[in-house]
Motif scaffolding. Structure first.
Motif: not given
Lengths: 586, 586
Positions: A405, A369-371, A365-367
Motif C-alpha cells: 500500500p 510506505c507505512i510512513n 513496507s515498514q520504514d
C-alpha cells in the motif's frame, strides 16, 4: 602445462609449491584470455587465484564444503574441480555459469548470486553436519564488500554460537564493487595495518576466533593458515589480505572498472565494443540529478554499492560530494535512510537494480510506505530482457513493490515521460514514488507527456479504437504499438492503445468506459505475470462480460536463457499475441 | 502528583532529581495499572522509565528527534509528551497506539513496529538535517534484542561514516523477547562486566565513539551521560545497562513472559483470562515437533526470536536441546540457515509470524527457492483476524511468498489436515514447503484428509454442486461453508465447495471441469487481494465465459481496526458475499 591435467582437487594436492605457483600463473593466463574475449567478473577472480588453490590443496572438497559468497569469484574453483575446459577452450566457454551451480558439479553446494549469504548458508551446512553426525570442514568465503549486507552480520552473530567447525575466509581486497563504505571497513584497515593485531577487532567482538594472513596472494602462507584451522572445533575467521585484479595491471589500477568487464583488448585494456556512444537511462539520470543537486542542496542520490546503475561514475560522485551517498551493499539501510531523509526535509533518490530491490521488502513496507514519506526510488533494468542469470532475474519487482500500500509505482515508456515522472516525484510530498526506469534503448516520446501525476491511476489513451484494447505497460509499450499495428494490418481492427503509466492501481473509470465497444482487453507487462499488473485488471473485470488476456512471463526460475526464446515460450511476440487475439475477436 | 502536570517535556525539565525520581515512581504505578487492565508491552517500558525521563530532561524534543526501535518501549515517552491521559484514565486507554505515531504527536517521527530499523531511520533524519542546514540532535534508542537484525548492523556501519551528530542509545536489558542469542550479546556482557572498558568493543570496532552507563535505571547517571553527548559533532553510542521489567518483581523474575502481557492480576501476576485451556496451533506444532525430534535427530526447529509462536516454551526449548535453534531477531539468517541445513541432510522447520516473514523475501527467493532445498516454513497468524496494529498486519504473506517460483505454499483448513501437510512436508525432499498455519480456533476435520501432497495444485472438491463454485482457502474455508449453506437456504443453489489446499498454483483441470454446469467461481482468501490467490484463478478464466468474484482485503494499511468492521468494509461477511453472488447468478 599443469592446468590441463587438473581434473579434480586431488591433482592439485600432488603439486609442489613451485608447481602450484606455476599453476596460478597458468590460471591467470586462461582467465585473462577468456574474460577478455567473453567478459565476466574479473577482479574478484584474479584476486582469489592463490586462495582458491590453497583451499583445494588443504581441504578435501567435496567432502569439505566451500561456500562462495556471491560466487562471482568461483571461476578458479571451477577450474580446479573438473571444469577447466570451460576456461581453456573458447568453444566450451559457455559450458559453465558465472556462479556456483550444484547441477554442474558436486563441488558446488548452492546457486548463489546475491551478496552476504555465505556465512548463513555455510552455518546451515555446519548445523546439518552436526545433526547428522558428520565431520567435514565447512568453509565460507566472503569478501568484496559483502560483509556490509545485514544477512552477513546475522550469519556471523549466529556462527559465534554454533560452537563447532566453521571456517570463515574473509577475502579482504579493500574494495566493494566500487570503493568500500562503512565503519566496518575502517576496522579491516586497522587490522591490515596492525598485521591483525589491533586491540579492537570486529570479528573478535562478534565472539569469533580470528587469524590474519598478511599476503593473501601467497600460496605458502595461505596453506599454512588453512592447515592450522583445518578440523578446528569452533568457528574461526581467517582474514586474508588480497589484491583485487592481481596480476593484470589495468585491473589492479582501476579496480571498480574491472570488477565485471565486457570483452576488452588485452594490450590496452580498452573495451572491444564501445557501449558509451548511445544515450542510456543511467546517464540521463545522473545528468538530471546532478543538475538538481546544484539547484537544490536538499537533493541526495543514494546507491547501495552500485553507483553506476544510475550513472554515477567516480567523477560524478566527486562532483556530487555529500549529495551522493554510497551505503555499501546494504539495500535495507538504503531504503530506511531514504525514508528518514525525506522525513527531515531532504529529497532522496535511491537508484537500484530490479534484482536487488527485493532485498528490502520489509523496509519498503515498514520504514517507507507505512510512513508514507516522499522518497523516490528508481528501479533499473526491470525487464525480461535485462540480466539472464537465475540469481539476477529482473522481473519480480512488480509483484514485490506494487502490492505494498501507499507507494506509487510508475512505468514510463520513453525518455521525456521518464524525466517528467522523475521531476514530479521529486516535487511532490504526498507519496513514496518508485519509477520503473525503461529497460529499453532510449527513445523519444511520440506525444507530449503530462507533467503532473498527482491524480493517481489515470491511464493515458494513446489511440482510441474499438473491439480490442491493449494496455501496454512501460518497457512493453513498444510491443503494444506493434500489436495494434499488426491487428490493423492483419484484421483491419482499430484497437485502442493505452499507456497505463501507473503500475499500482487500476483506472476504473477507463475500464468502465472500455465496456462500450470493446470485447477484449489485453495487458502486456515486461515481468512475471503472477501477482503482477495485468491480474488486477482481470480481477476488475471478473464479473463483467469483458474478456481479458494477460501477457507476461510465467512464474519460474530460468537460468542463462535466450531472451527471444523466453519471449516466444511465453507467447510474448507480437505475432503470437495477435494470433491469440484473433482467436477470440473476429 | 507530578505526572498529572506533565504536559510536555518542558515540564520535565523543571523538576529536581528528587522530583524526577518521584515522577518515575508515578509512571510505574500508572503503567502497572494500565497494563494489568489493558495488556501491552510491559518489560520494555518498565526498564526504560529512567532513561526516557533523562532523555526528555536533557534533550529538546521535538526539535531534537528521538527514534525508538520497535517503539514498543515508547509508552513513557508518550506520557511525557502530552499523552499522559491515555495512561492515567481507563476511559482514555485506547487514545494512543502501542507504537510511535506521528499523527498522535509532533514528538513522534515514524510509525515503527518491526525491529532493527531505528539507527537507519535516525541516520536518515541526521542526513536530512545536514542537507537542510539544521542543528538538532538525532537520537536512536535501540535494544531489547533489536541489534541482531541485519538492518541494525547496516545502520551502524553507515552511522560510523556519517561524521555528524547522531546519538545511539543502546538499551541493554540483557534480553530479546526471549533470552538473547548470538556472539554480539557476549560482547555486550563483556562490556557490562568491564564497566564498558574491555579492549574488544563491538561498537568501537564499527568505528563508533562509545560511552557506558553502568546503572541505566539511575536518572542522575543518565542525565550526566546524555548531557556529555548532547550536541556532539560525530556519531556516538551510549550503552546503558537497564533491567527489563524494573520495579515489578514478577516482571523482573520472568522477563520473557512479561515482554508483552495480557491483562493480569497485580497481586499474583497471573493472567486475568486464561487462554491456555483450549487447544491451539502453537501447542499442536510444538508437541508434534518434539515427538519428531525424539524419533529423528535430523529434525531441528528454528525461531527468530519468537519461540512461543510455535509453542516452544522455555521448558520445551530445554527438552529439544540442540534440535531447537533461536537465531535471535534475524529472519534473513533463519531462512538461509534452514536452506543450508536442508542442503546437508537436516530437517529444518522454521516457525515465524506472517508479519515477520516479509523481512526475508530475498532469502526466500535466493537462498531457499532458487536452490529448491526441502526446508519447511510454518507461517503463523496469517489472517485478517490476527494482529491489528498497522506495523504488524498479517495479511501480506500470500503475495509475498506465493509469487516466488519453486516453493509450495499450503493452506490447511483444520487440525488433521495441518498435521498431514506438516508430516508430508518433512518427509518429502523435492520442494521448499511453507504452510499457512490456520489462524482460526482449532477445529477437527469433517472428512478424512490426504497424506500425500506431492501431486501439486490438486484442489479438493468437498461438495460437488452446480451454478456456483466457491474456492475457499485455508482459514476462510469456514466462510466458504457458511456461504454455500446460505446459498442453499436463500436460493436453493447447491453450490460446489472447494478446498484448494495449494496457494501457489491453479488446478487447471478442475477449473476446466467447472466450466460445465457453473456460471460463477468465487474465491475467498484470508489476506490481501492484490497479488494474491484469487487473482490467479481469475486470470485463468480471463478469456472464458466464466464469471469470477475474488474476496479478500483491499490493499491498504489499516491501524487498530475492528476485525468485524474490516470484514464488512471488504464485503467479507457471508451475507454480503451471498448478496453479490445472487446479483449475478439467478
Amino acid at each position: 602445462m599443469y592446468l590441463e591435467n587438473i581434473n579434480s582437487p586431488a591433482d592439485v594436492k600432488k603439486l609442489s609449491y613451485k608447481e602450484l605457483n606455476d599453476l596460478g600463473s597458468e590460471i591467470r593466463t586462461s582467465l585473462l584470455q577468456k574474460l577478455s574475449e567473453h567478459g565476466g567478473h574479473f577482479g574478484p577472480n584474479f584476486g582469489m587465484v592463490e586462495a582458491t588453490i590453497a583451499l583445494h590443496y588443504v581441504f578435501n572438497s567435496p567432502k569439505d564444503k566451500i561456500v562462495f559468497d556471491v560466487s562471482h569469484q568461483s571461476y578458479v574453483h571451477k577450474m580446479l574441480t573438473g571444469r577447466k575446459d570451460a576456461f581453456l577452450y573458447p568453444e566450451r566457454y559457455d559450458d559453465v555459469s558465472g556462479y556456483t551451480e550444484p547441477q554442474e558439479s558436486e563441488h558446488d553446494f548452492f546457486v548463489i548470486g546475491h551478496t552476504s549469504t555465505s556465512v548463513s548458508l555455510a552455518s546451515g551446512l555446519a548445523k546439518g553436519r552436526d545433526l547428522t553426525g558428520g565431520d567435514e570442514n565447512i568453509i565460507a568465503v566472503i569478501g568484496d564488500g559483502s560483509l556490509s549486507g545485514g544477512e552477513a552480520f546475522e550469519g556471523l552473530d549466529y556462527a559465534a554460537e554454533l560452537g563447532t567447525n566453521l571456517i570463515i575466509i574473509v577475502n579482504d581486497n579493500q574494495m566493494s564493487i566500487a570503493e568500500n563504505h562503512g565503519g566496518l571497513y575502517r576496522n579491516l584497515q586497522e587490522l591490515r595495518e596492525s598485521n591483525g593485531e589491533c586491540e579492537c577487532n570486529f570479528f573478535k567482538a562478534m565472539g569469533l576466533d580470528y587469524t590474519y594472513v598478511a599476503d593473501g596472494n601467497n600460496i605458502e602462507a595461505l596453506v599454512a593458515a588453512f592447515s592450522t584451522v583445518k578440523d578446528i572445533q569452533h568457528p574461526v575467521v581467517v582474514h586474508i589480505n588480497t589484491v583485487k585484479g592481481k596480476g593484470y595491471k589495468p585491473a589492479e589500477l582501476d579496480k571498480e572498472a574491472y570488477h565485471w568487464r565486457t570483452p576488452f583488448d588485452v594490450e590496452t585494456g580498452k573495451p572491444k565494443v564501445d557501449y558509451g556512444n548511445g544515450e542510456n537511462y543511467a546517464d540521463i539520470t545522473a545528468r538530471y540529478l546532478l543538475k538538481k543537486m546544484r539547484e537544490d542542496r536538499r537533493v541526495v542520490g543514494i546507491t547501495s554499492g552500485t553507483p553506476t546503475v544510475m550513472g554515477f561514475t567516480p567523477e560524478r560522485r566527486k562532483e556530487a560530494g555529500k549529495q551522493f551517498v554510497d551505503v555499501g551493499i546494504a539495500e535495507e539501510h538504503a531504503v530506511a535512510l531514504a525514508s528518514g531523509i525525506a522525513a527531515n526535509g531532504g529529497k532522496p533518490v535511491y537508484g537500484v537494480y530490479s534484482t536487488f530491490i527485493q532485498r528490502a521488502y520489509d523496509q519498503l513496507s515498514q520504514d517507507l510506505c507505512i510512513n508514507n514519506n516522499p522518497a523516490v526510488l528508481l528501479v533499473f533494468w526491470g525487464s525480461l530482457s535485462a540480466m539472464n542469470d537465475v540469481t539476477h532475474l529482473c522481473f519480480f519487482d512488480i509483484p514485490l513493490i506494487s502490492n505494498i500500500p501507499n507507494i506509487v509505482y510508475l512505468a514510463p515508456t520513453c525518455k521525456e515521460e521518464y524525466l517528467a515522472m522523475l521531476e514530479w516525484s521529486m516535487r511532490q510530498n504526498e507519496h513514496p514514488v518508485a519509477i520503473r526506469v525503461p529497460a529499453t534503448e532510449v527513445t523519444g516520446c511520440h506525444e507530449t507527456v503530462d507533467t503532473d501525476y498527482s491524480e493517481l491511476n489515470r491511464y493515458k489513451v494513446v489511440r482510441r479504437g474499438s473491439k480490442v484494447a491493449v494496455v501496454a505497460l512501460g518497457s512493453f509499450f513498444g510491443l503494444g504499438e506493434s500489436v495494434t499495428a499488426m491487428l490493423k494490418e492483419k484484421a483491419d481492427i482499430d484497437a485502442t492503445l493505452i499507456n497505463p503509466r501507473y503500475i499500482t492501481g487500476v483506472d476504473e473509470p477507463l475500464m468502465e468506459e472500455l465496456k462500450a465497444g470493446h470485447q477484449l482487453v489485453v495487458t502486456l507487462e515486461d515481468g512475471v505475470l503472477d501477482g503482477g499488473f495485468g491480474e488486477k485488471i482481470t480481477r476488475y473485470y471478473g464479473a463483467a462480460d469483458m474478456k481479458v488476456l494477460n501477457y507476461g512471463a510465467r512464474k519460474e526460475f530460468t537460468d542463462r536463457f535466450d531472451v527471444q526464446e523466453l519471449l516466444r515460450a511465453n507467447r510474448l511476440t507480437d505475432e503470437q499475441i495477435v494470433e491469440d487475439i484473433l482467436s477470440i475477436v473476429h
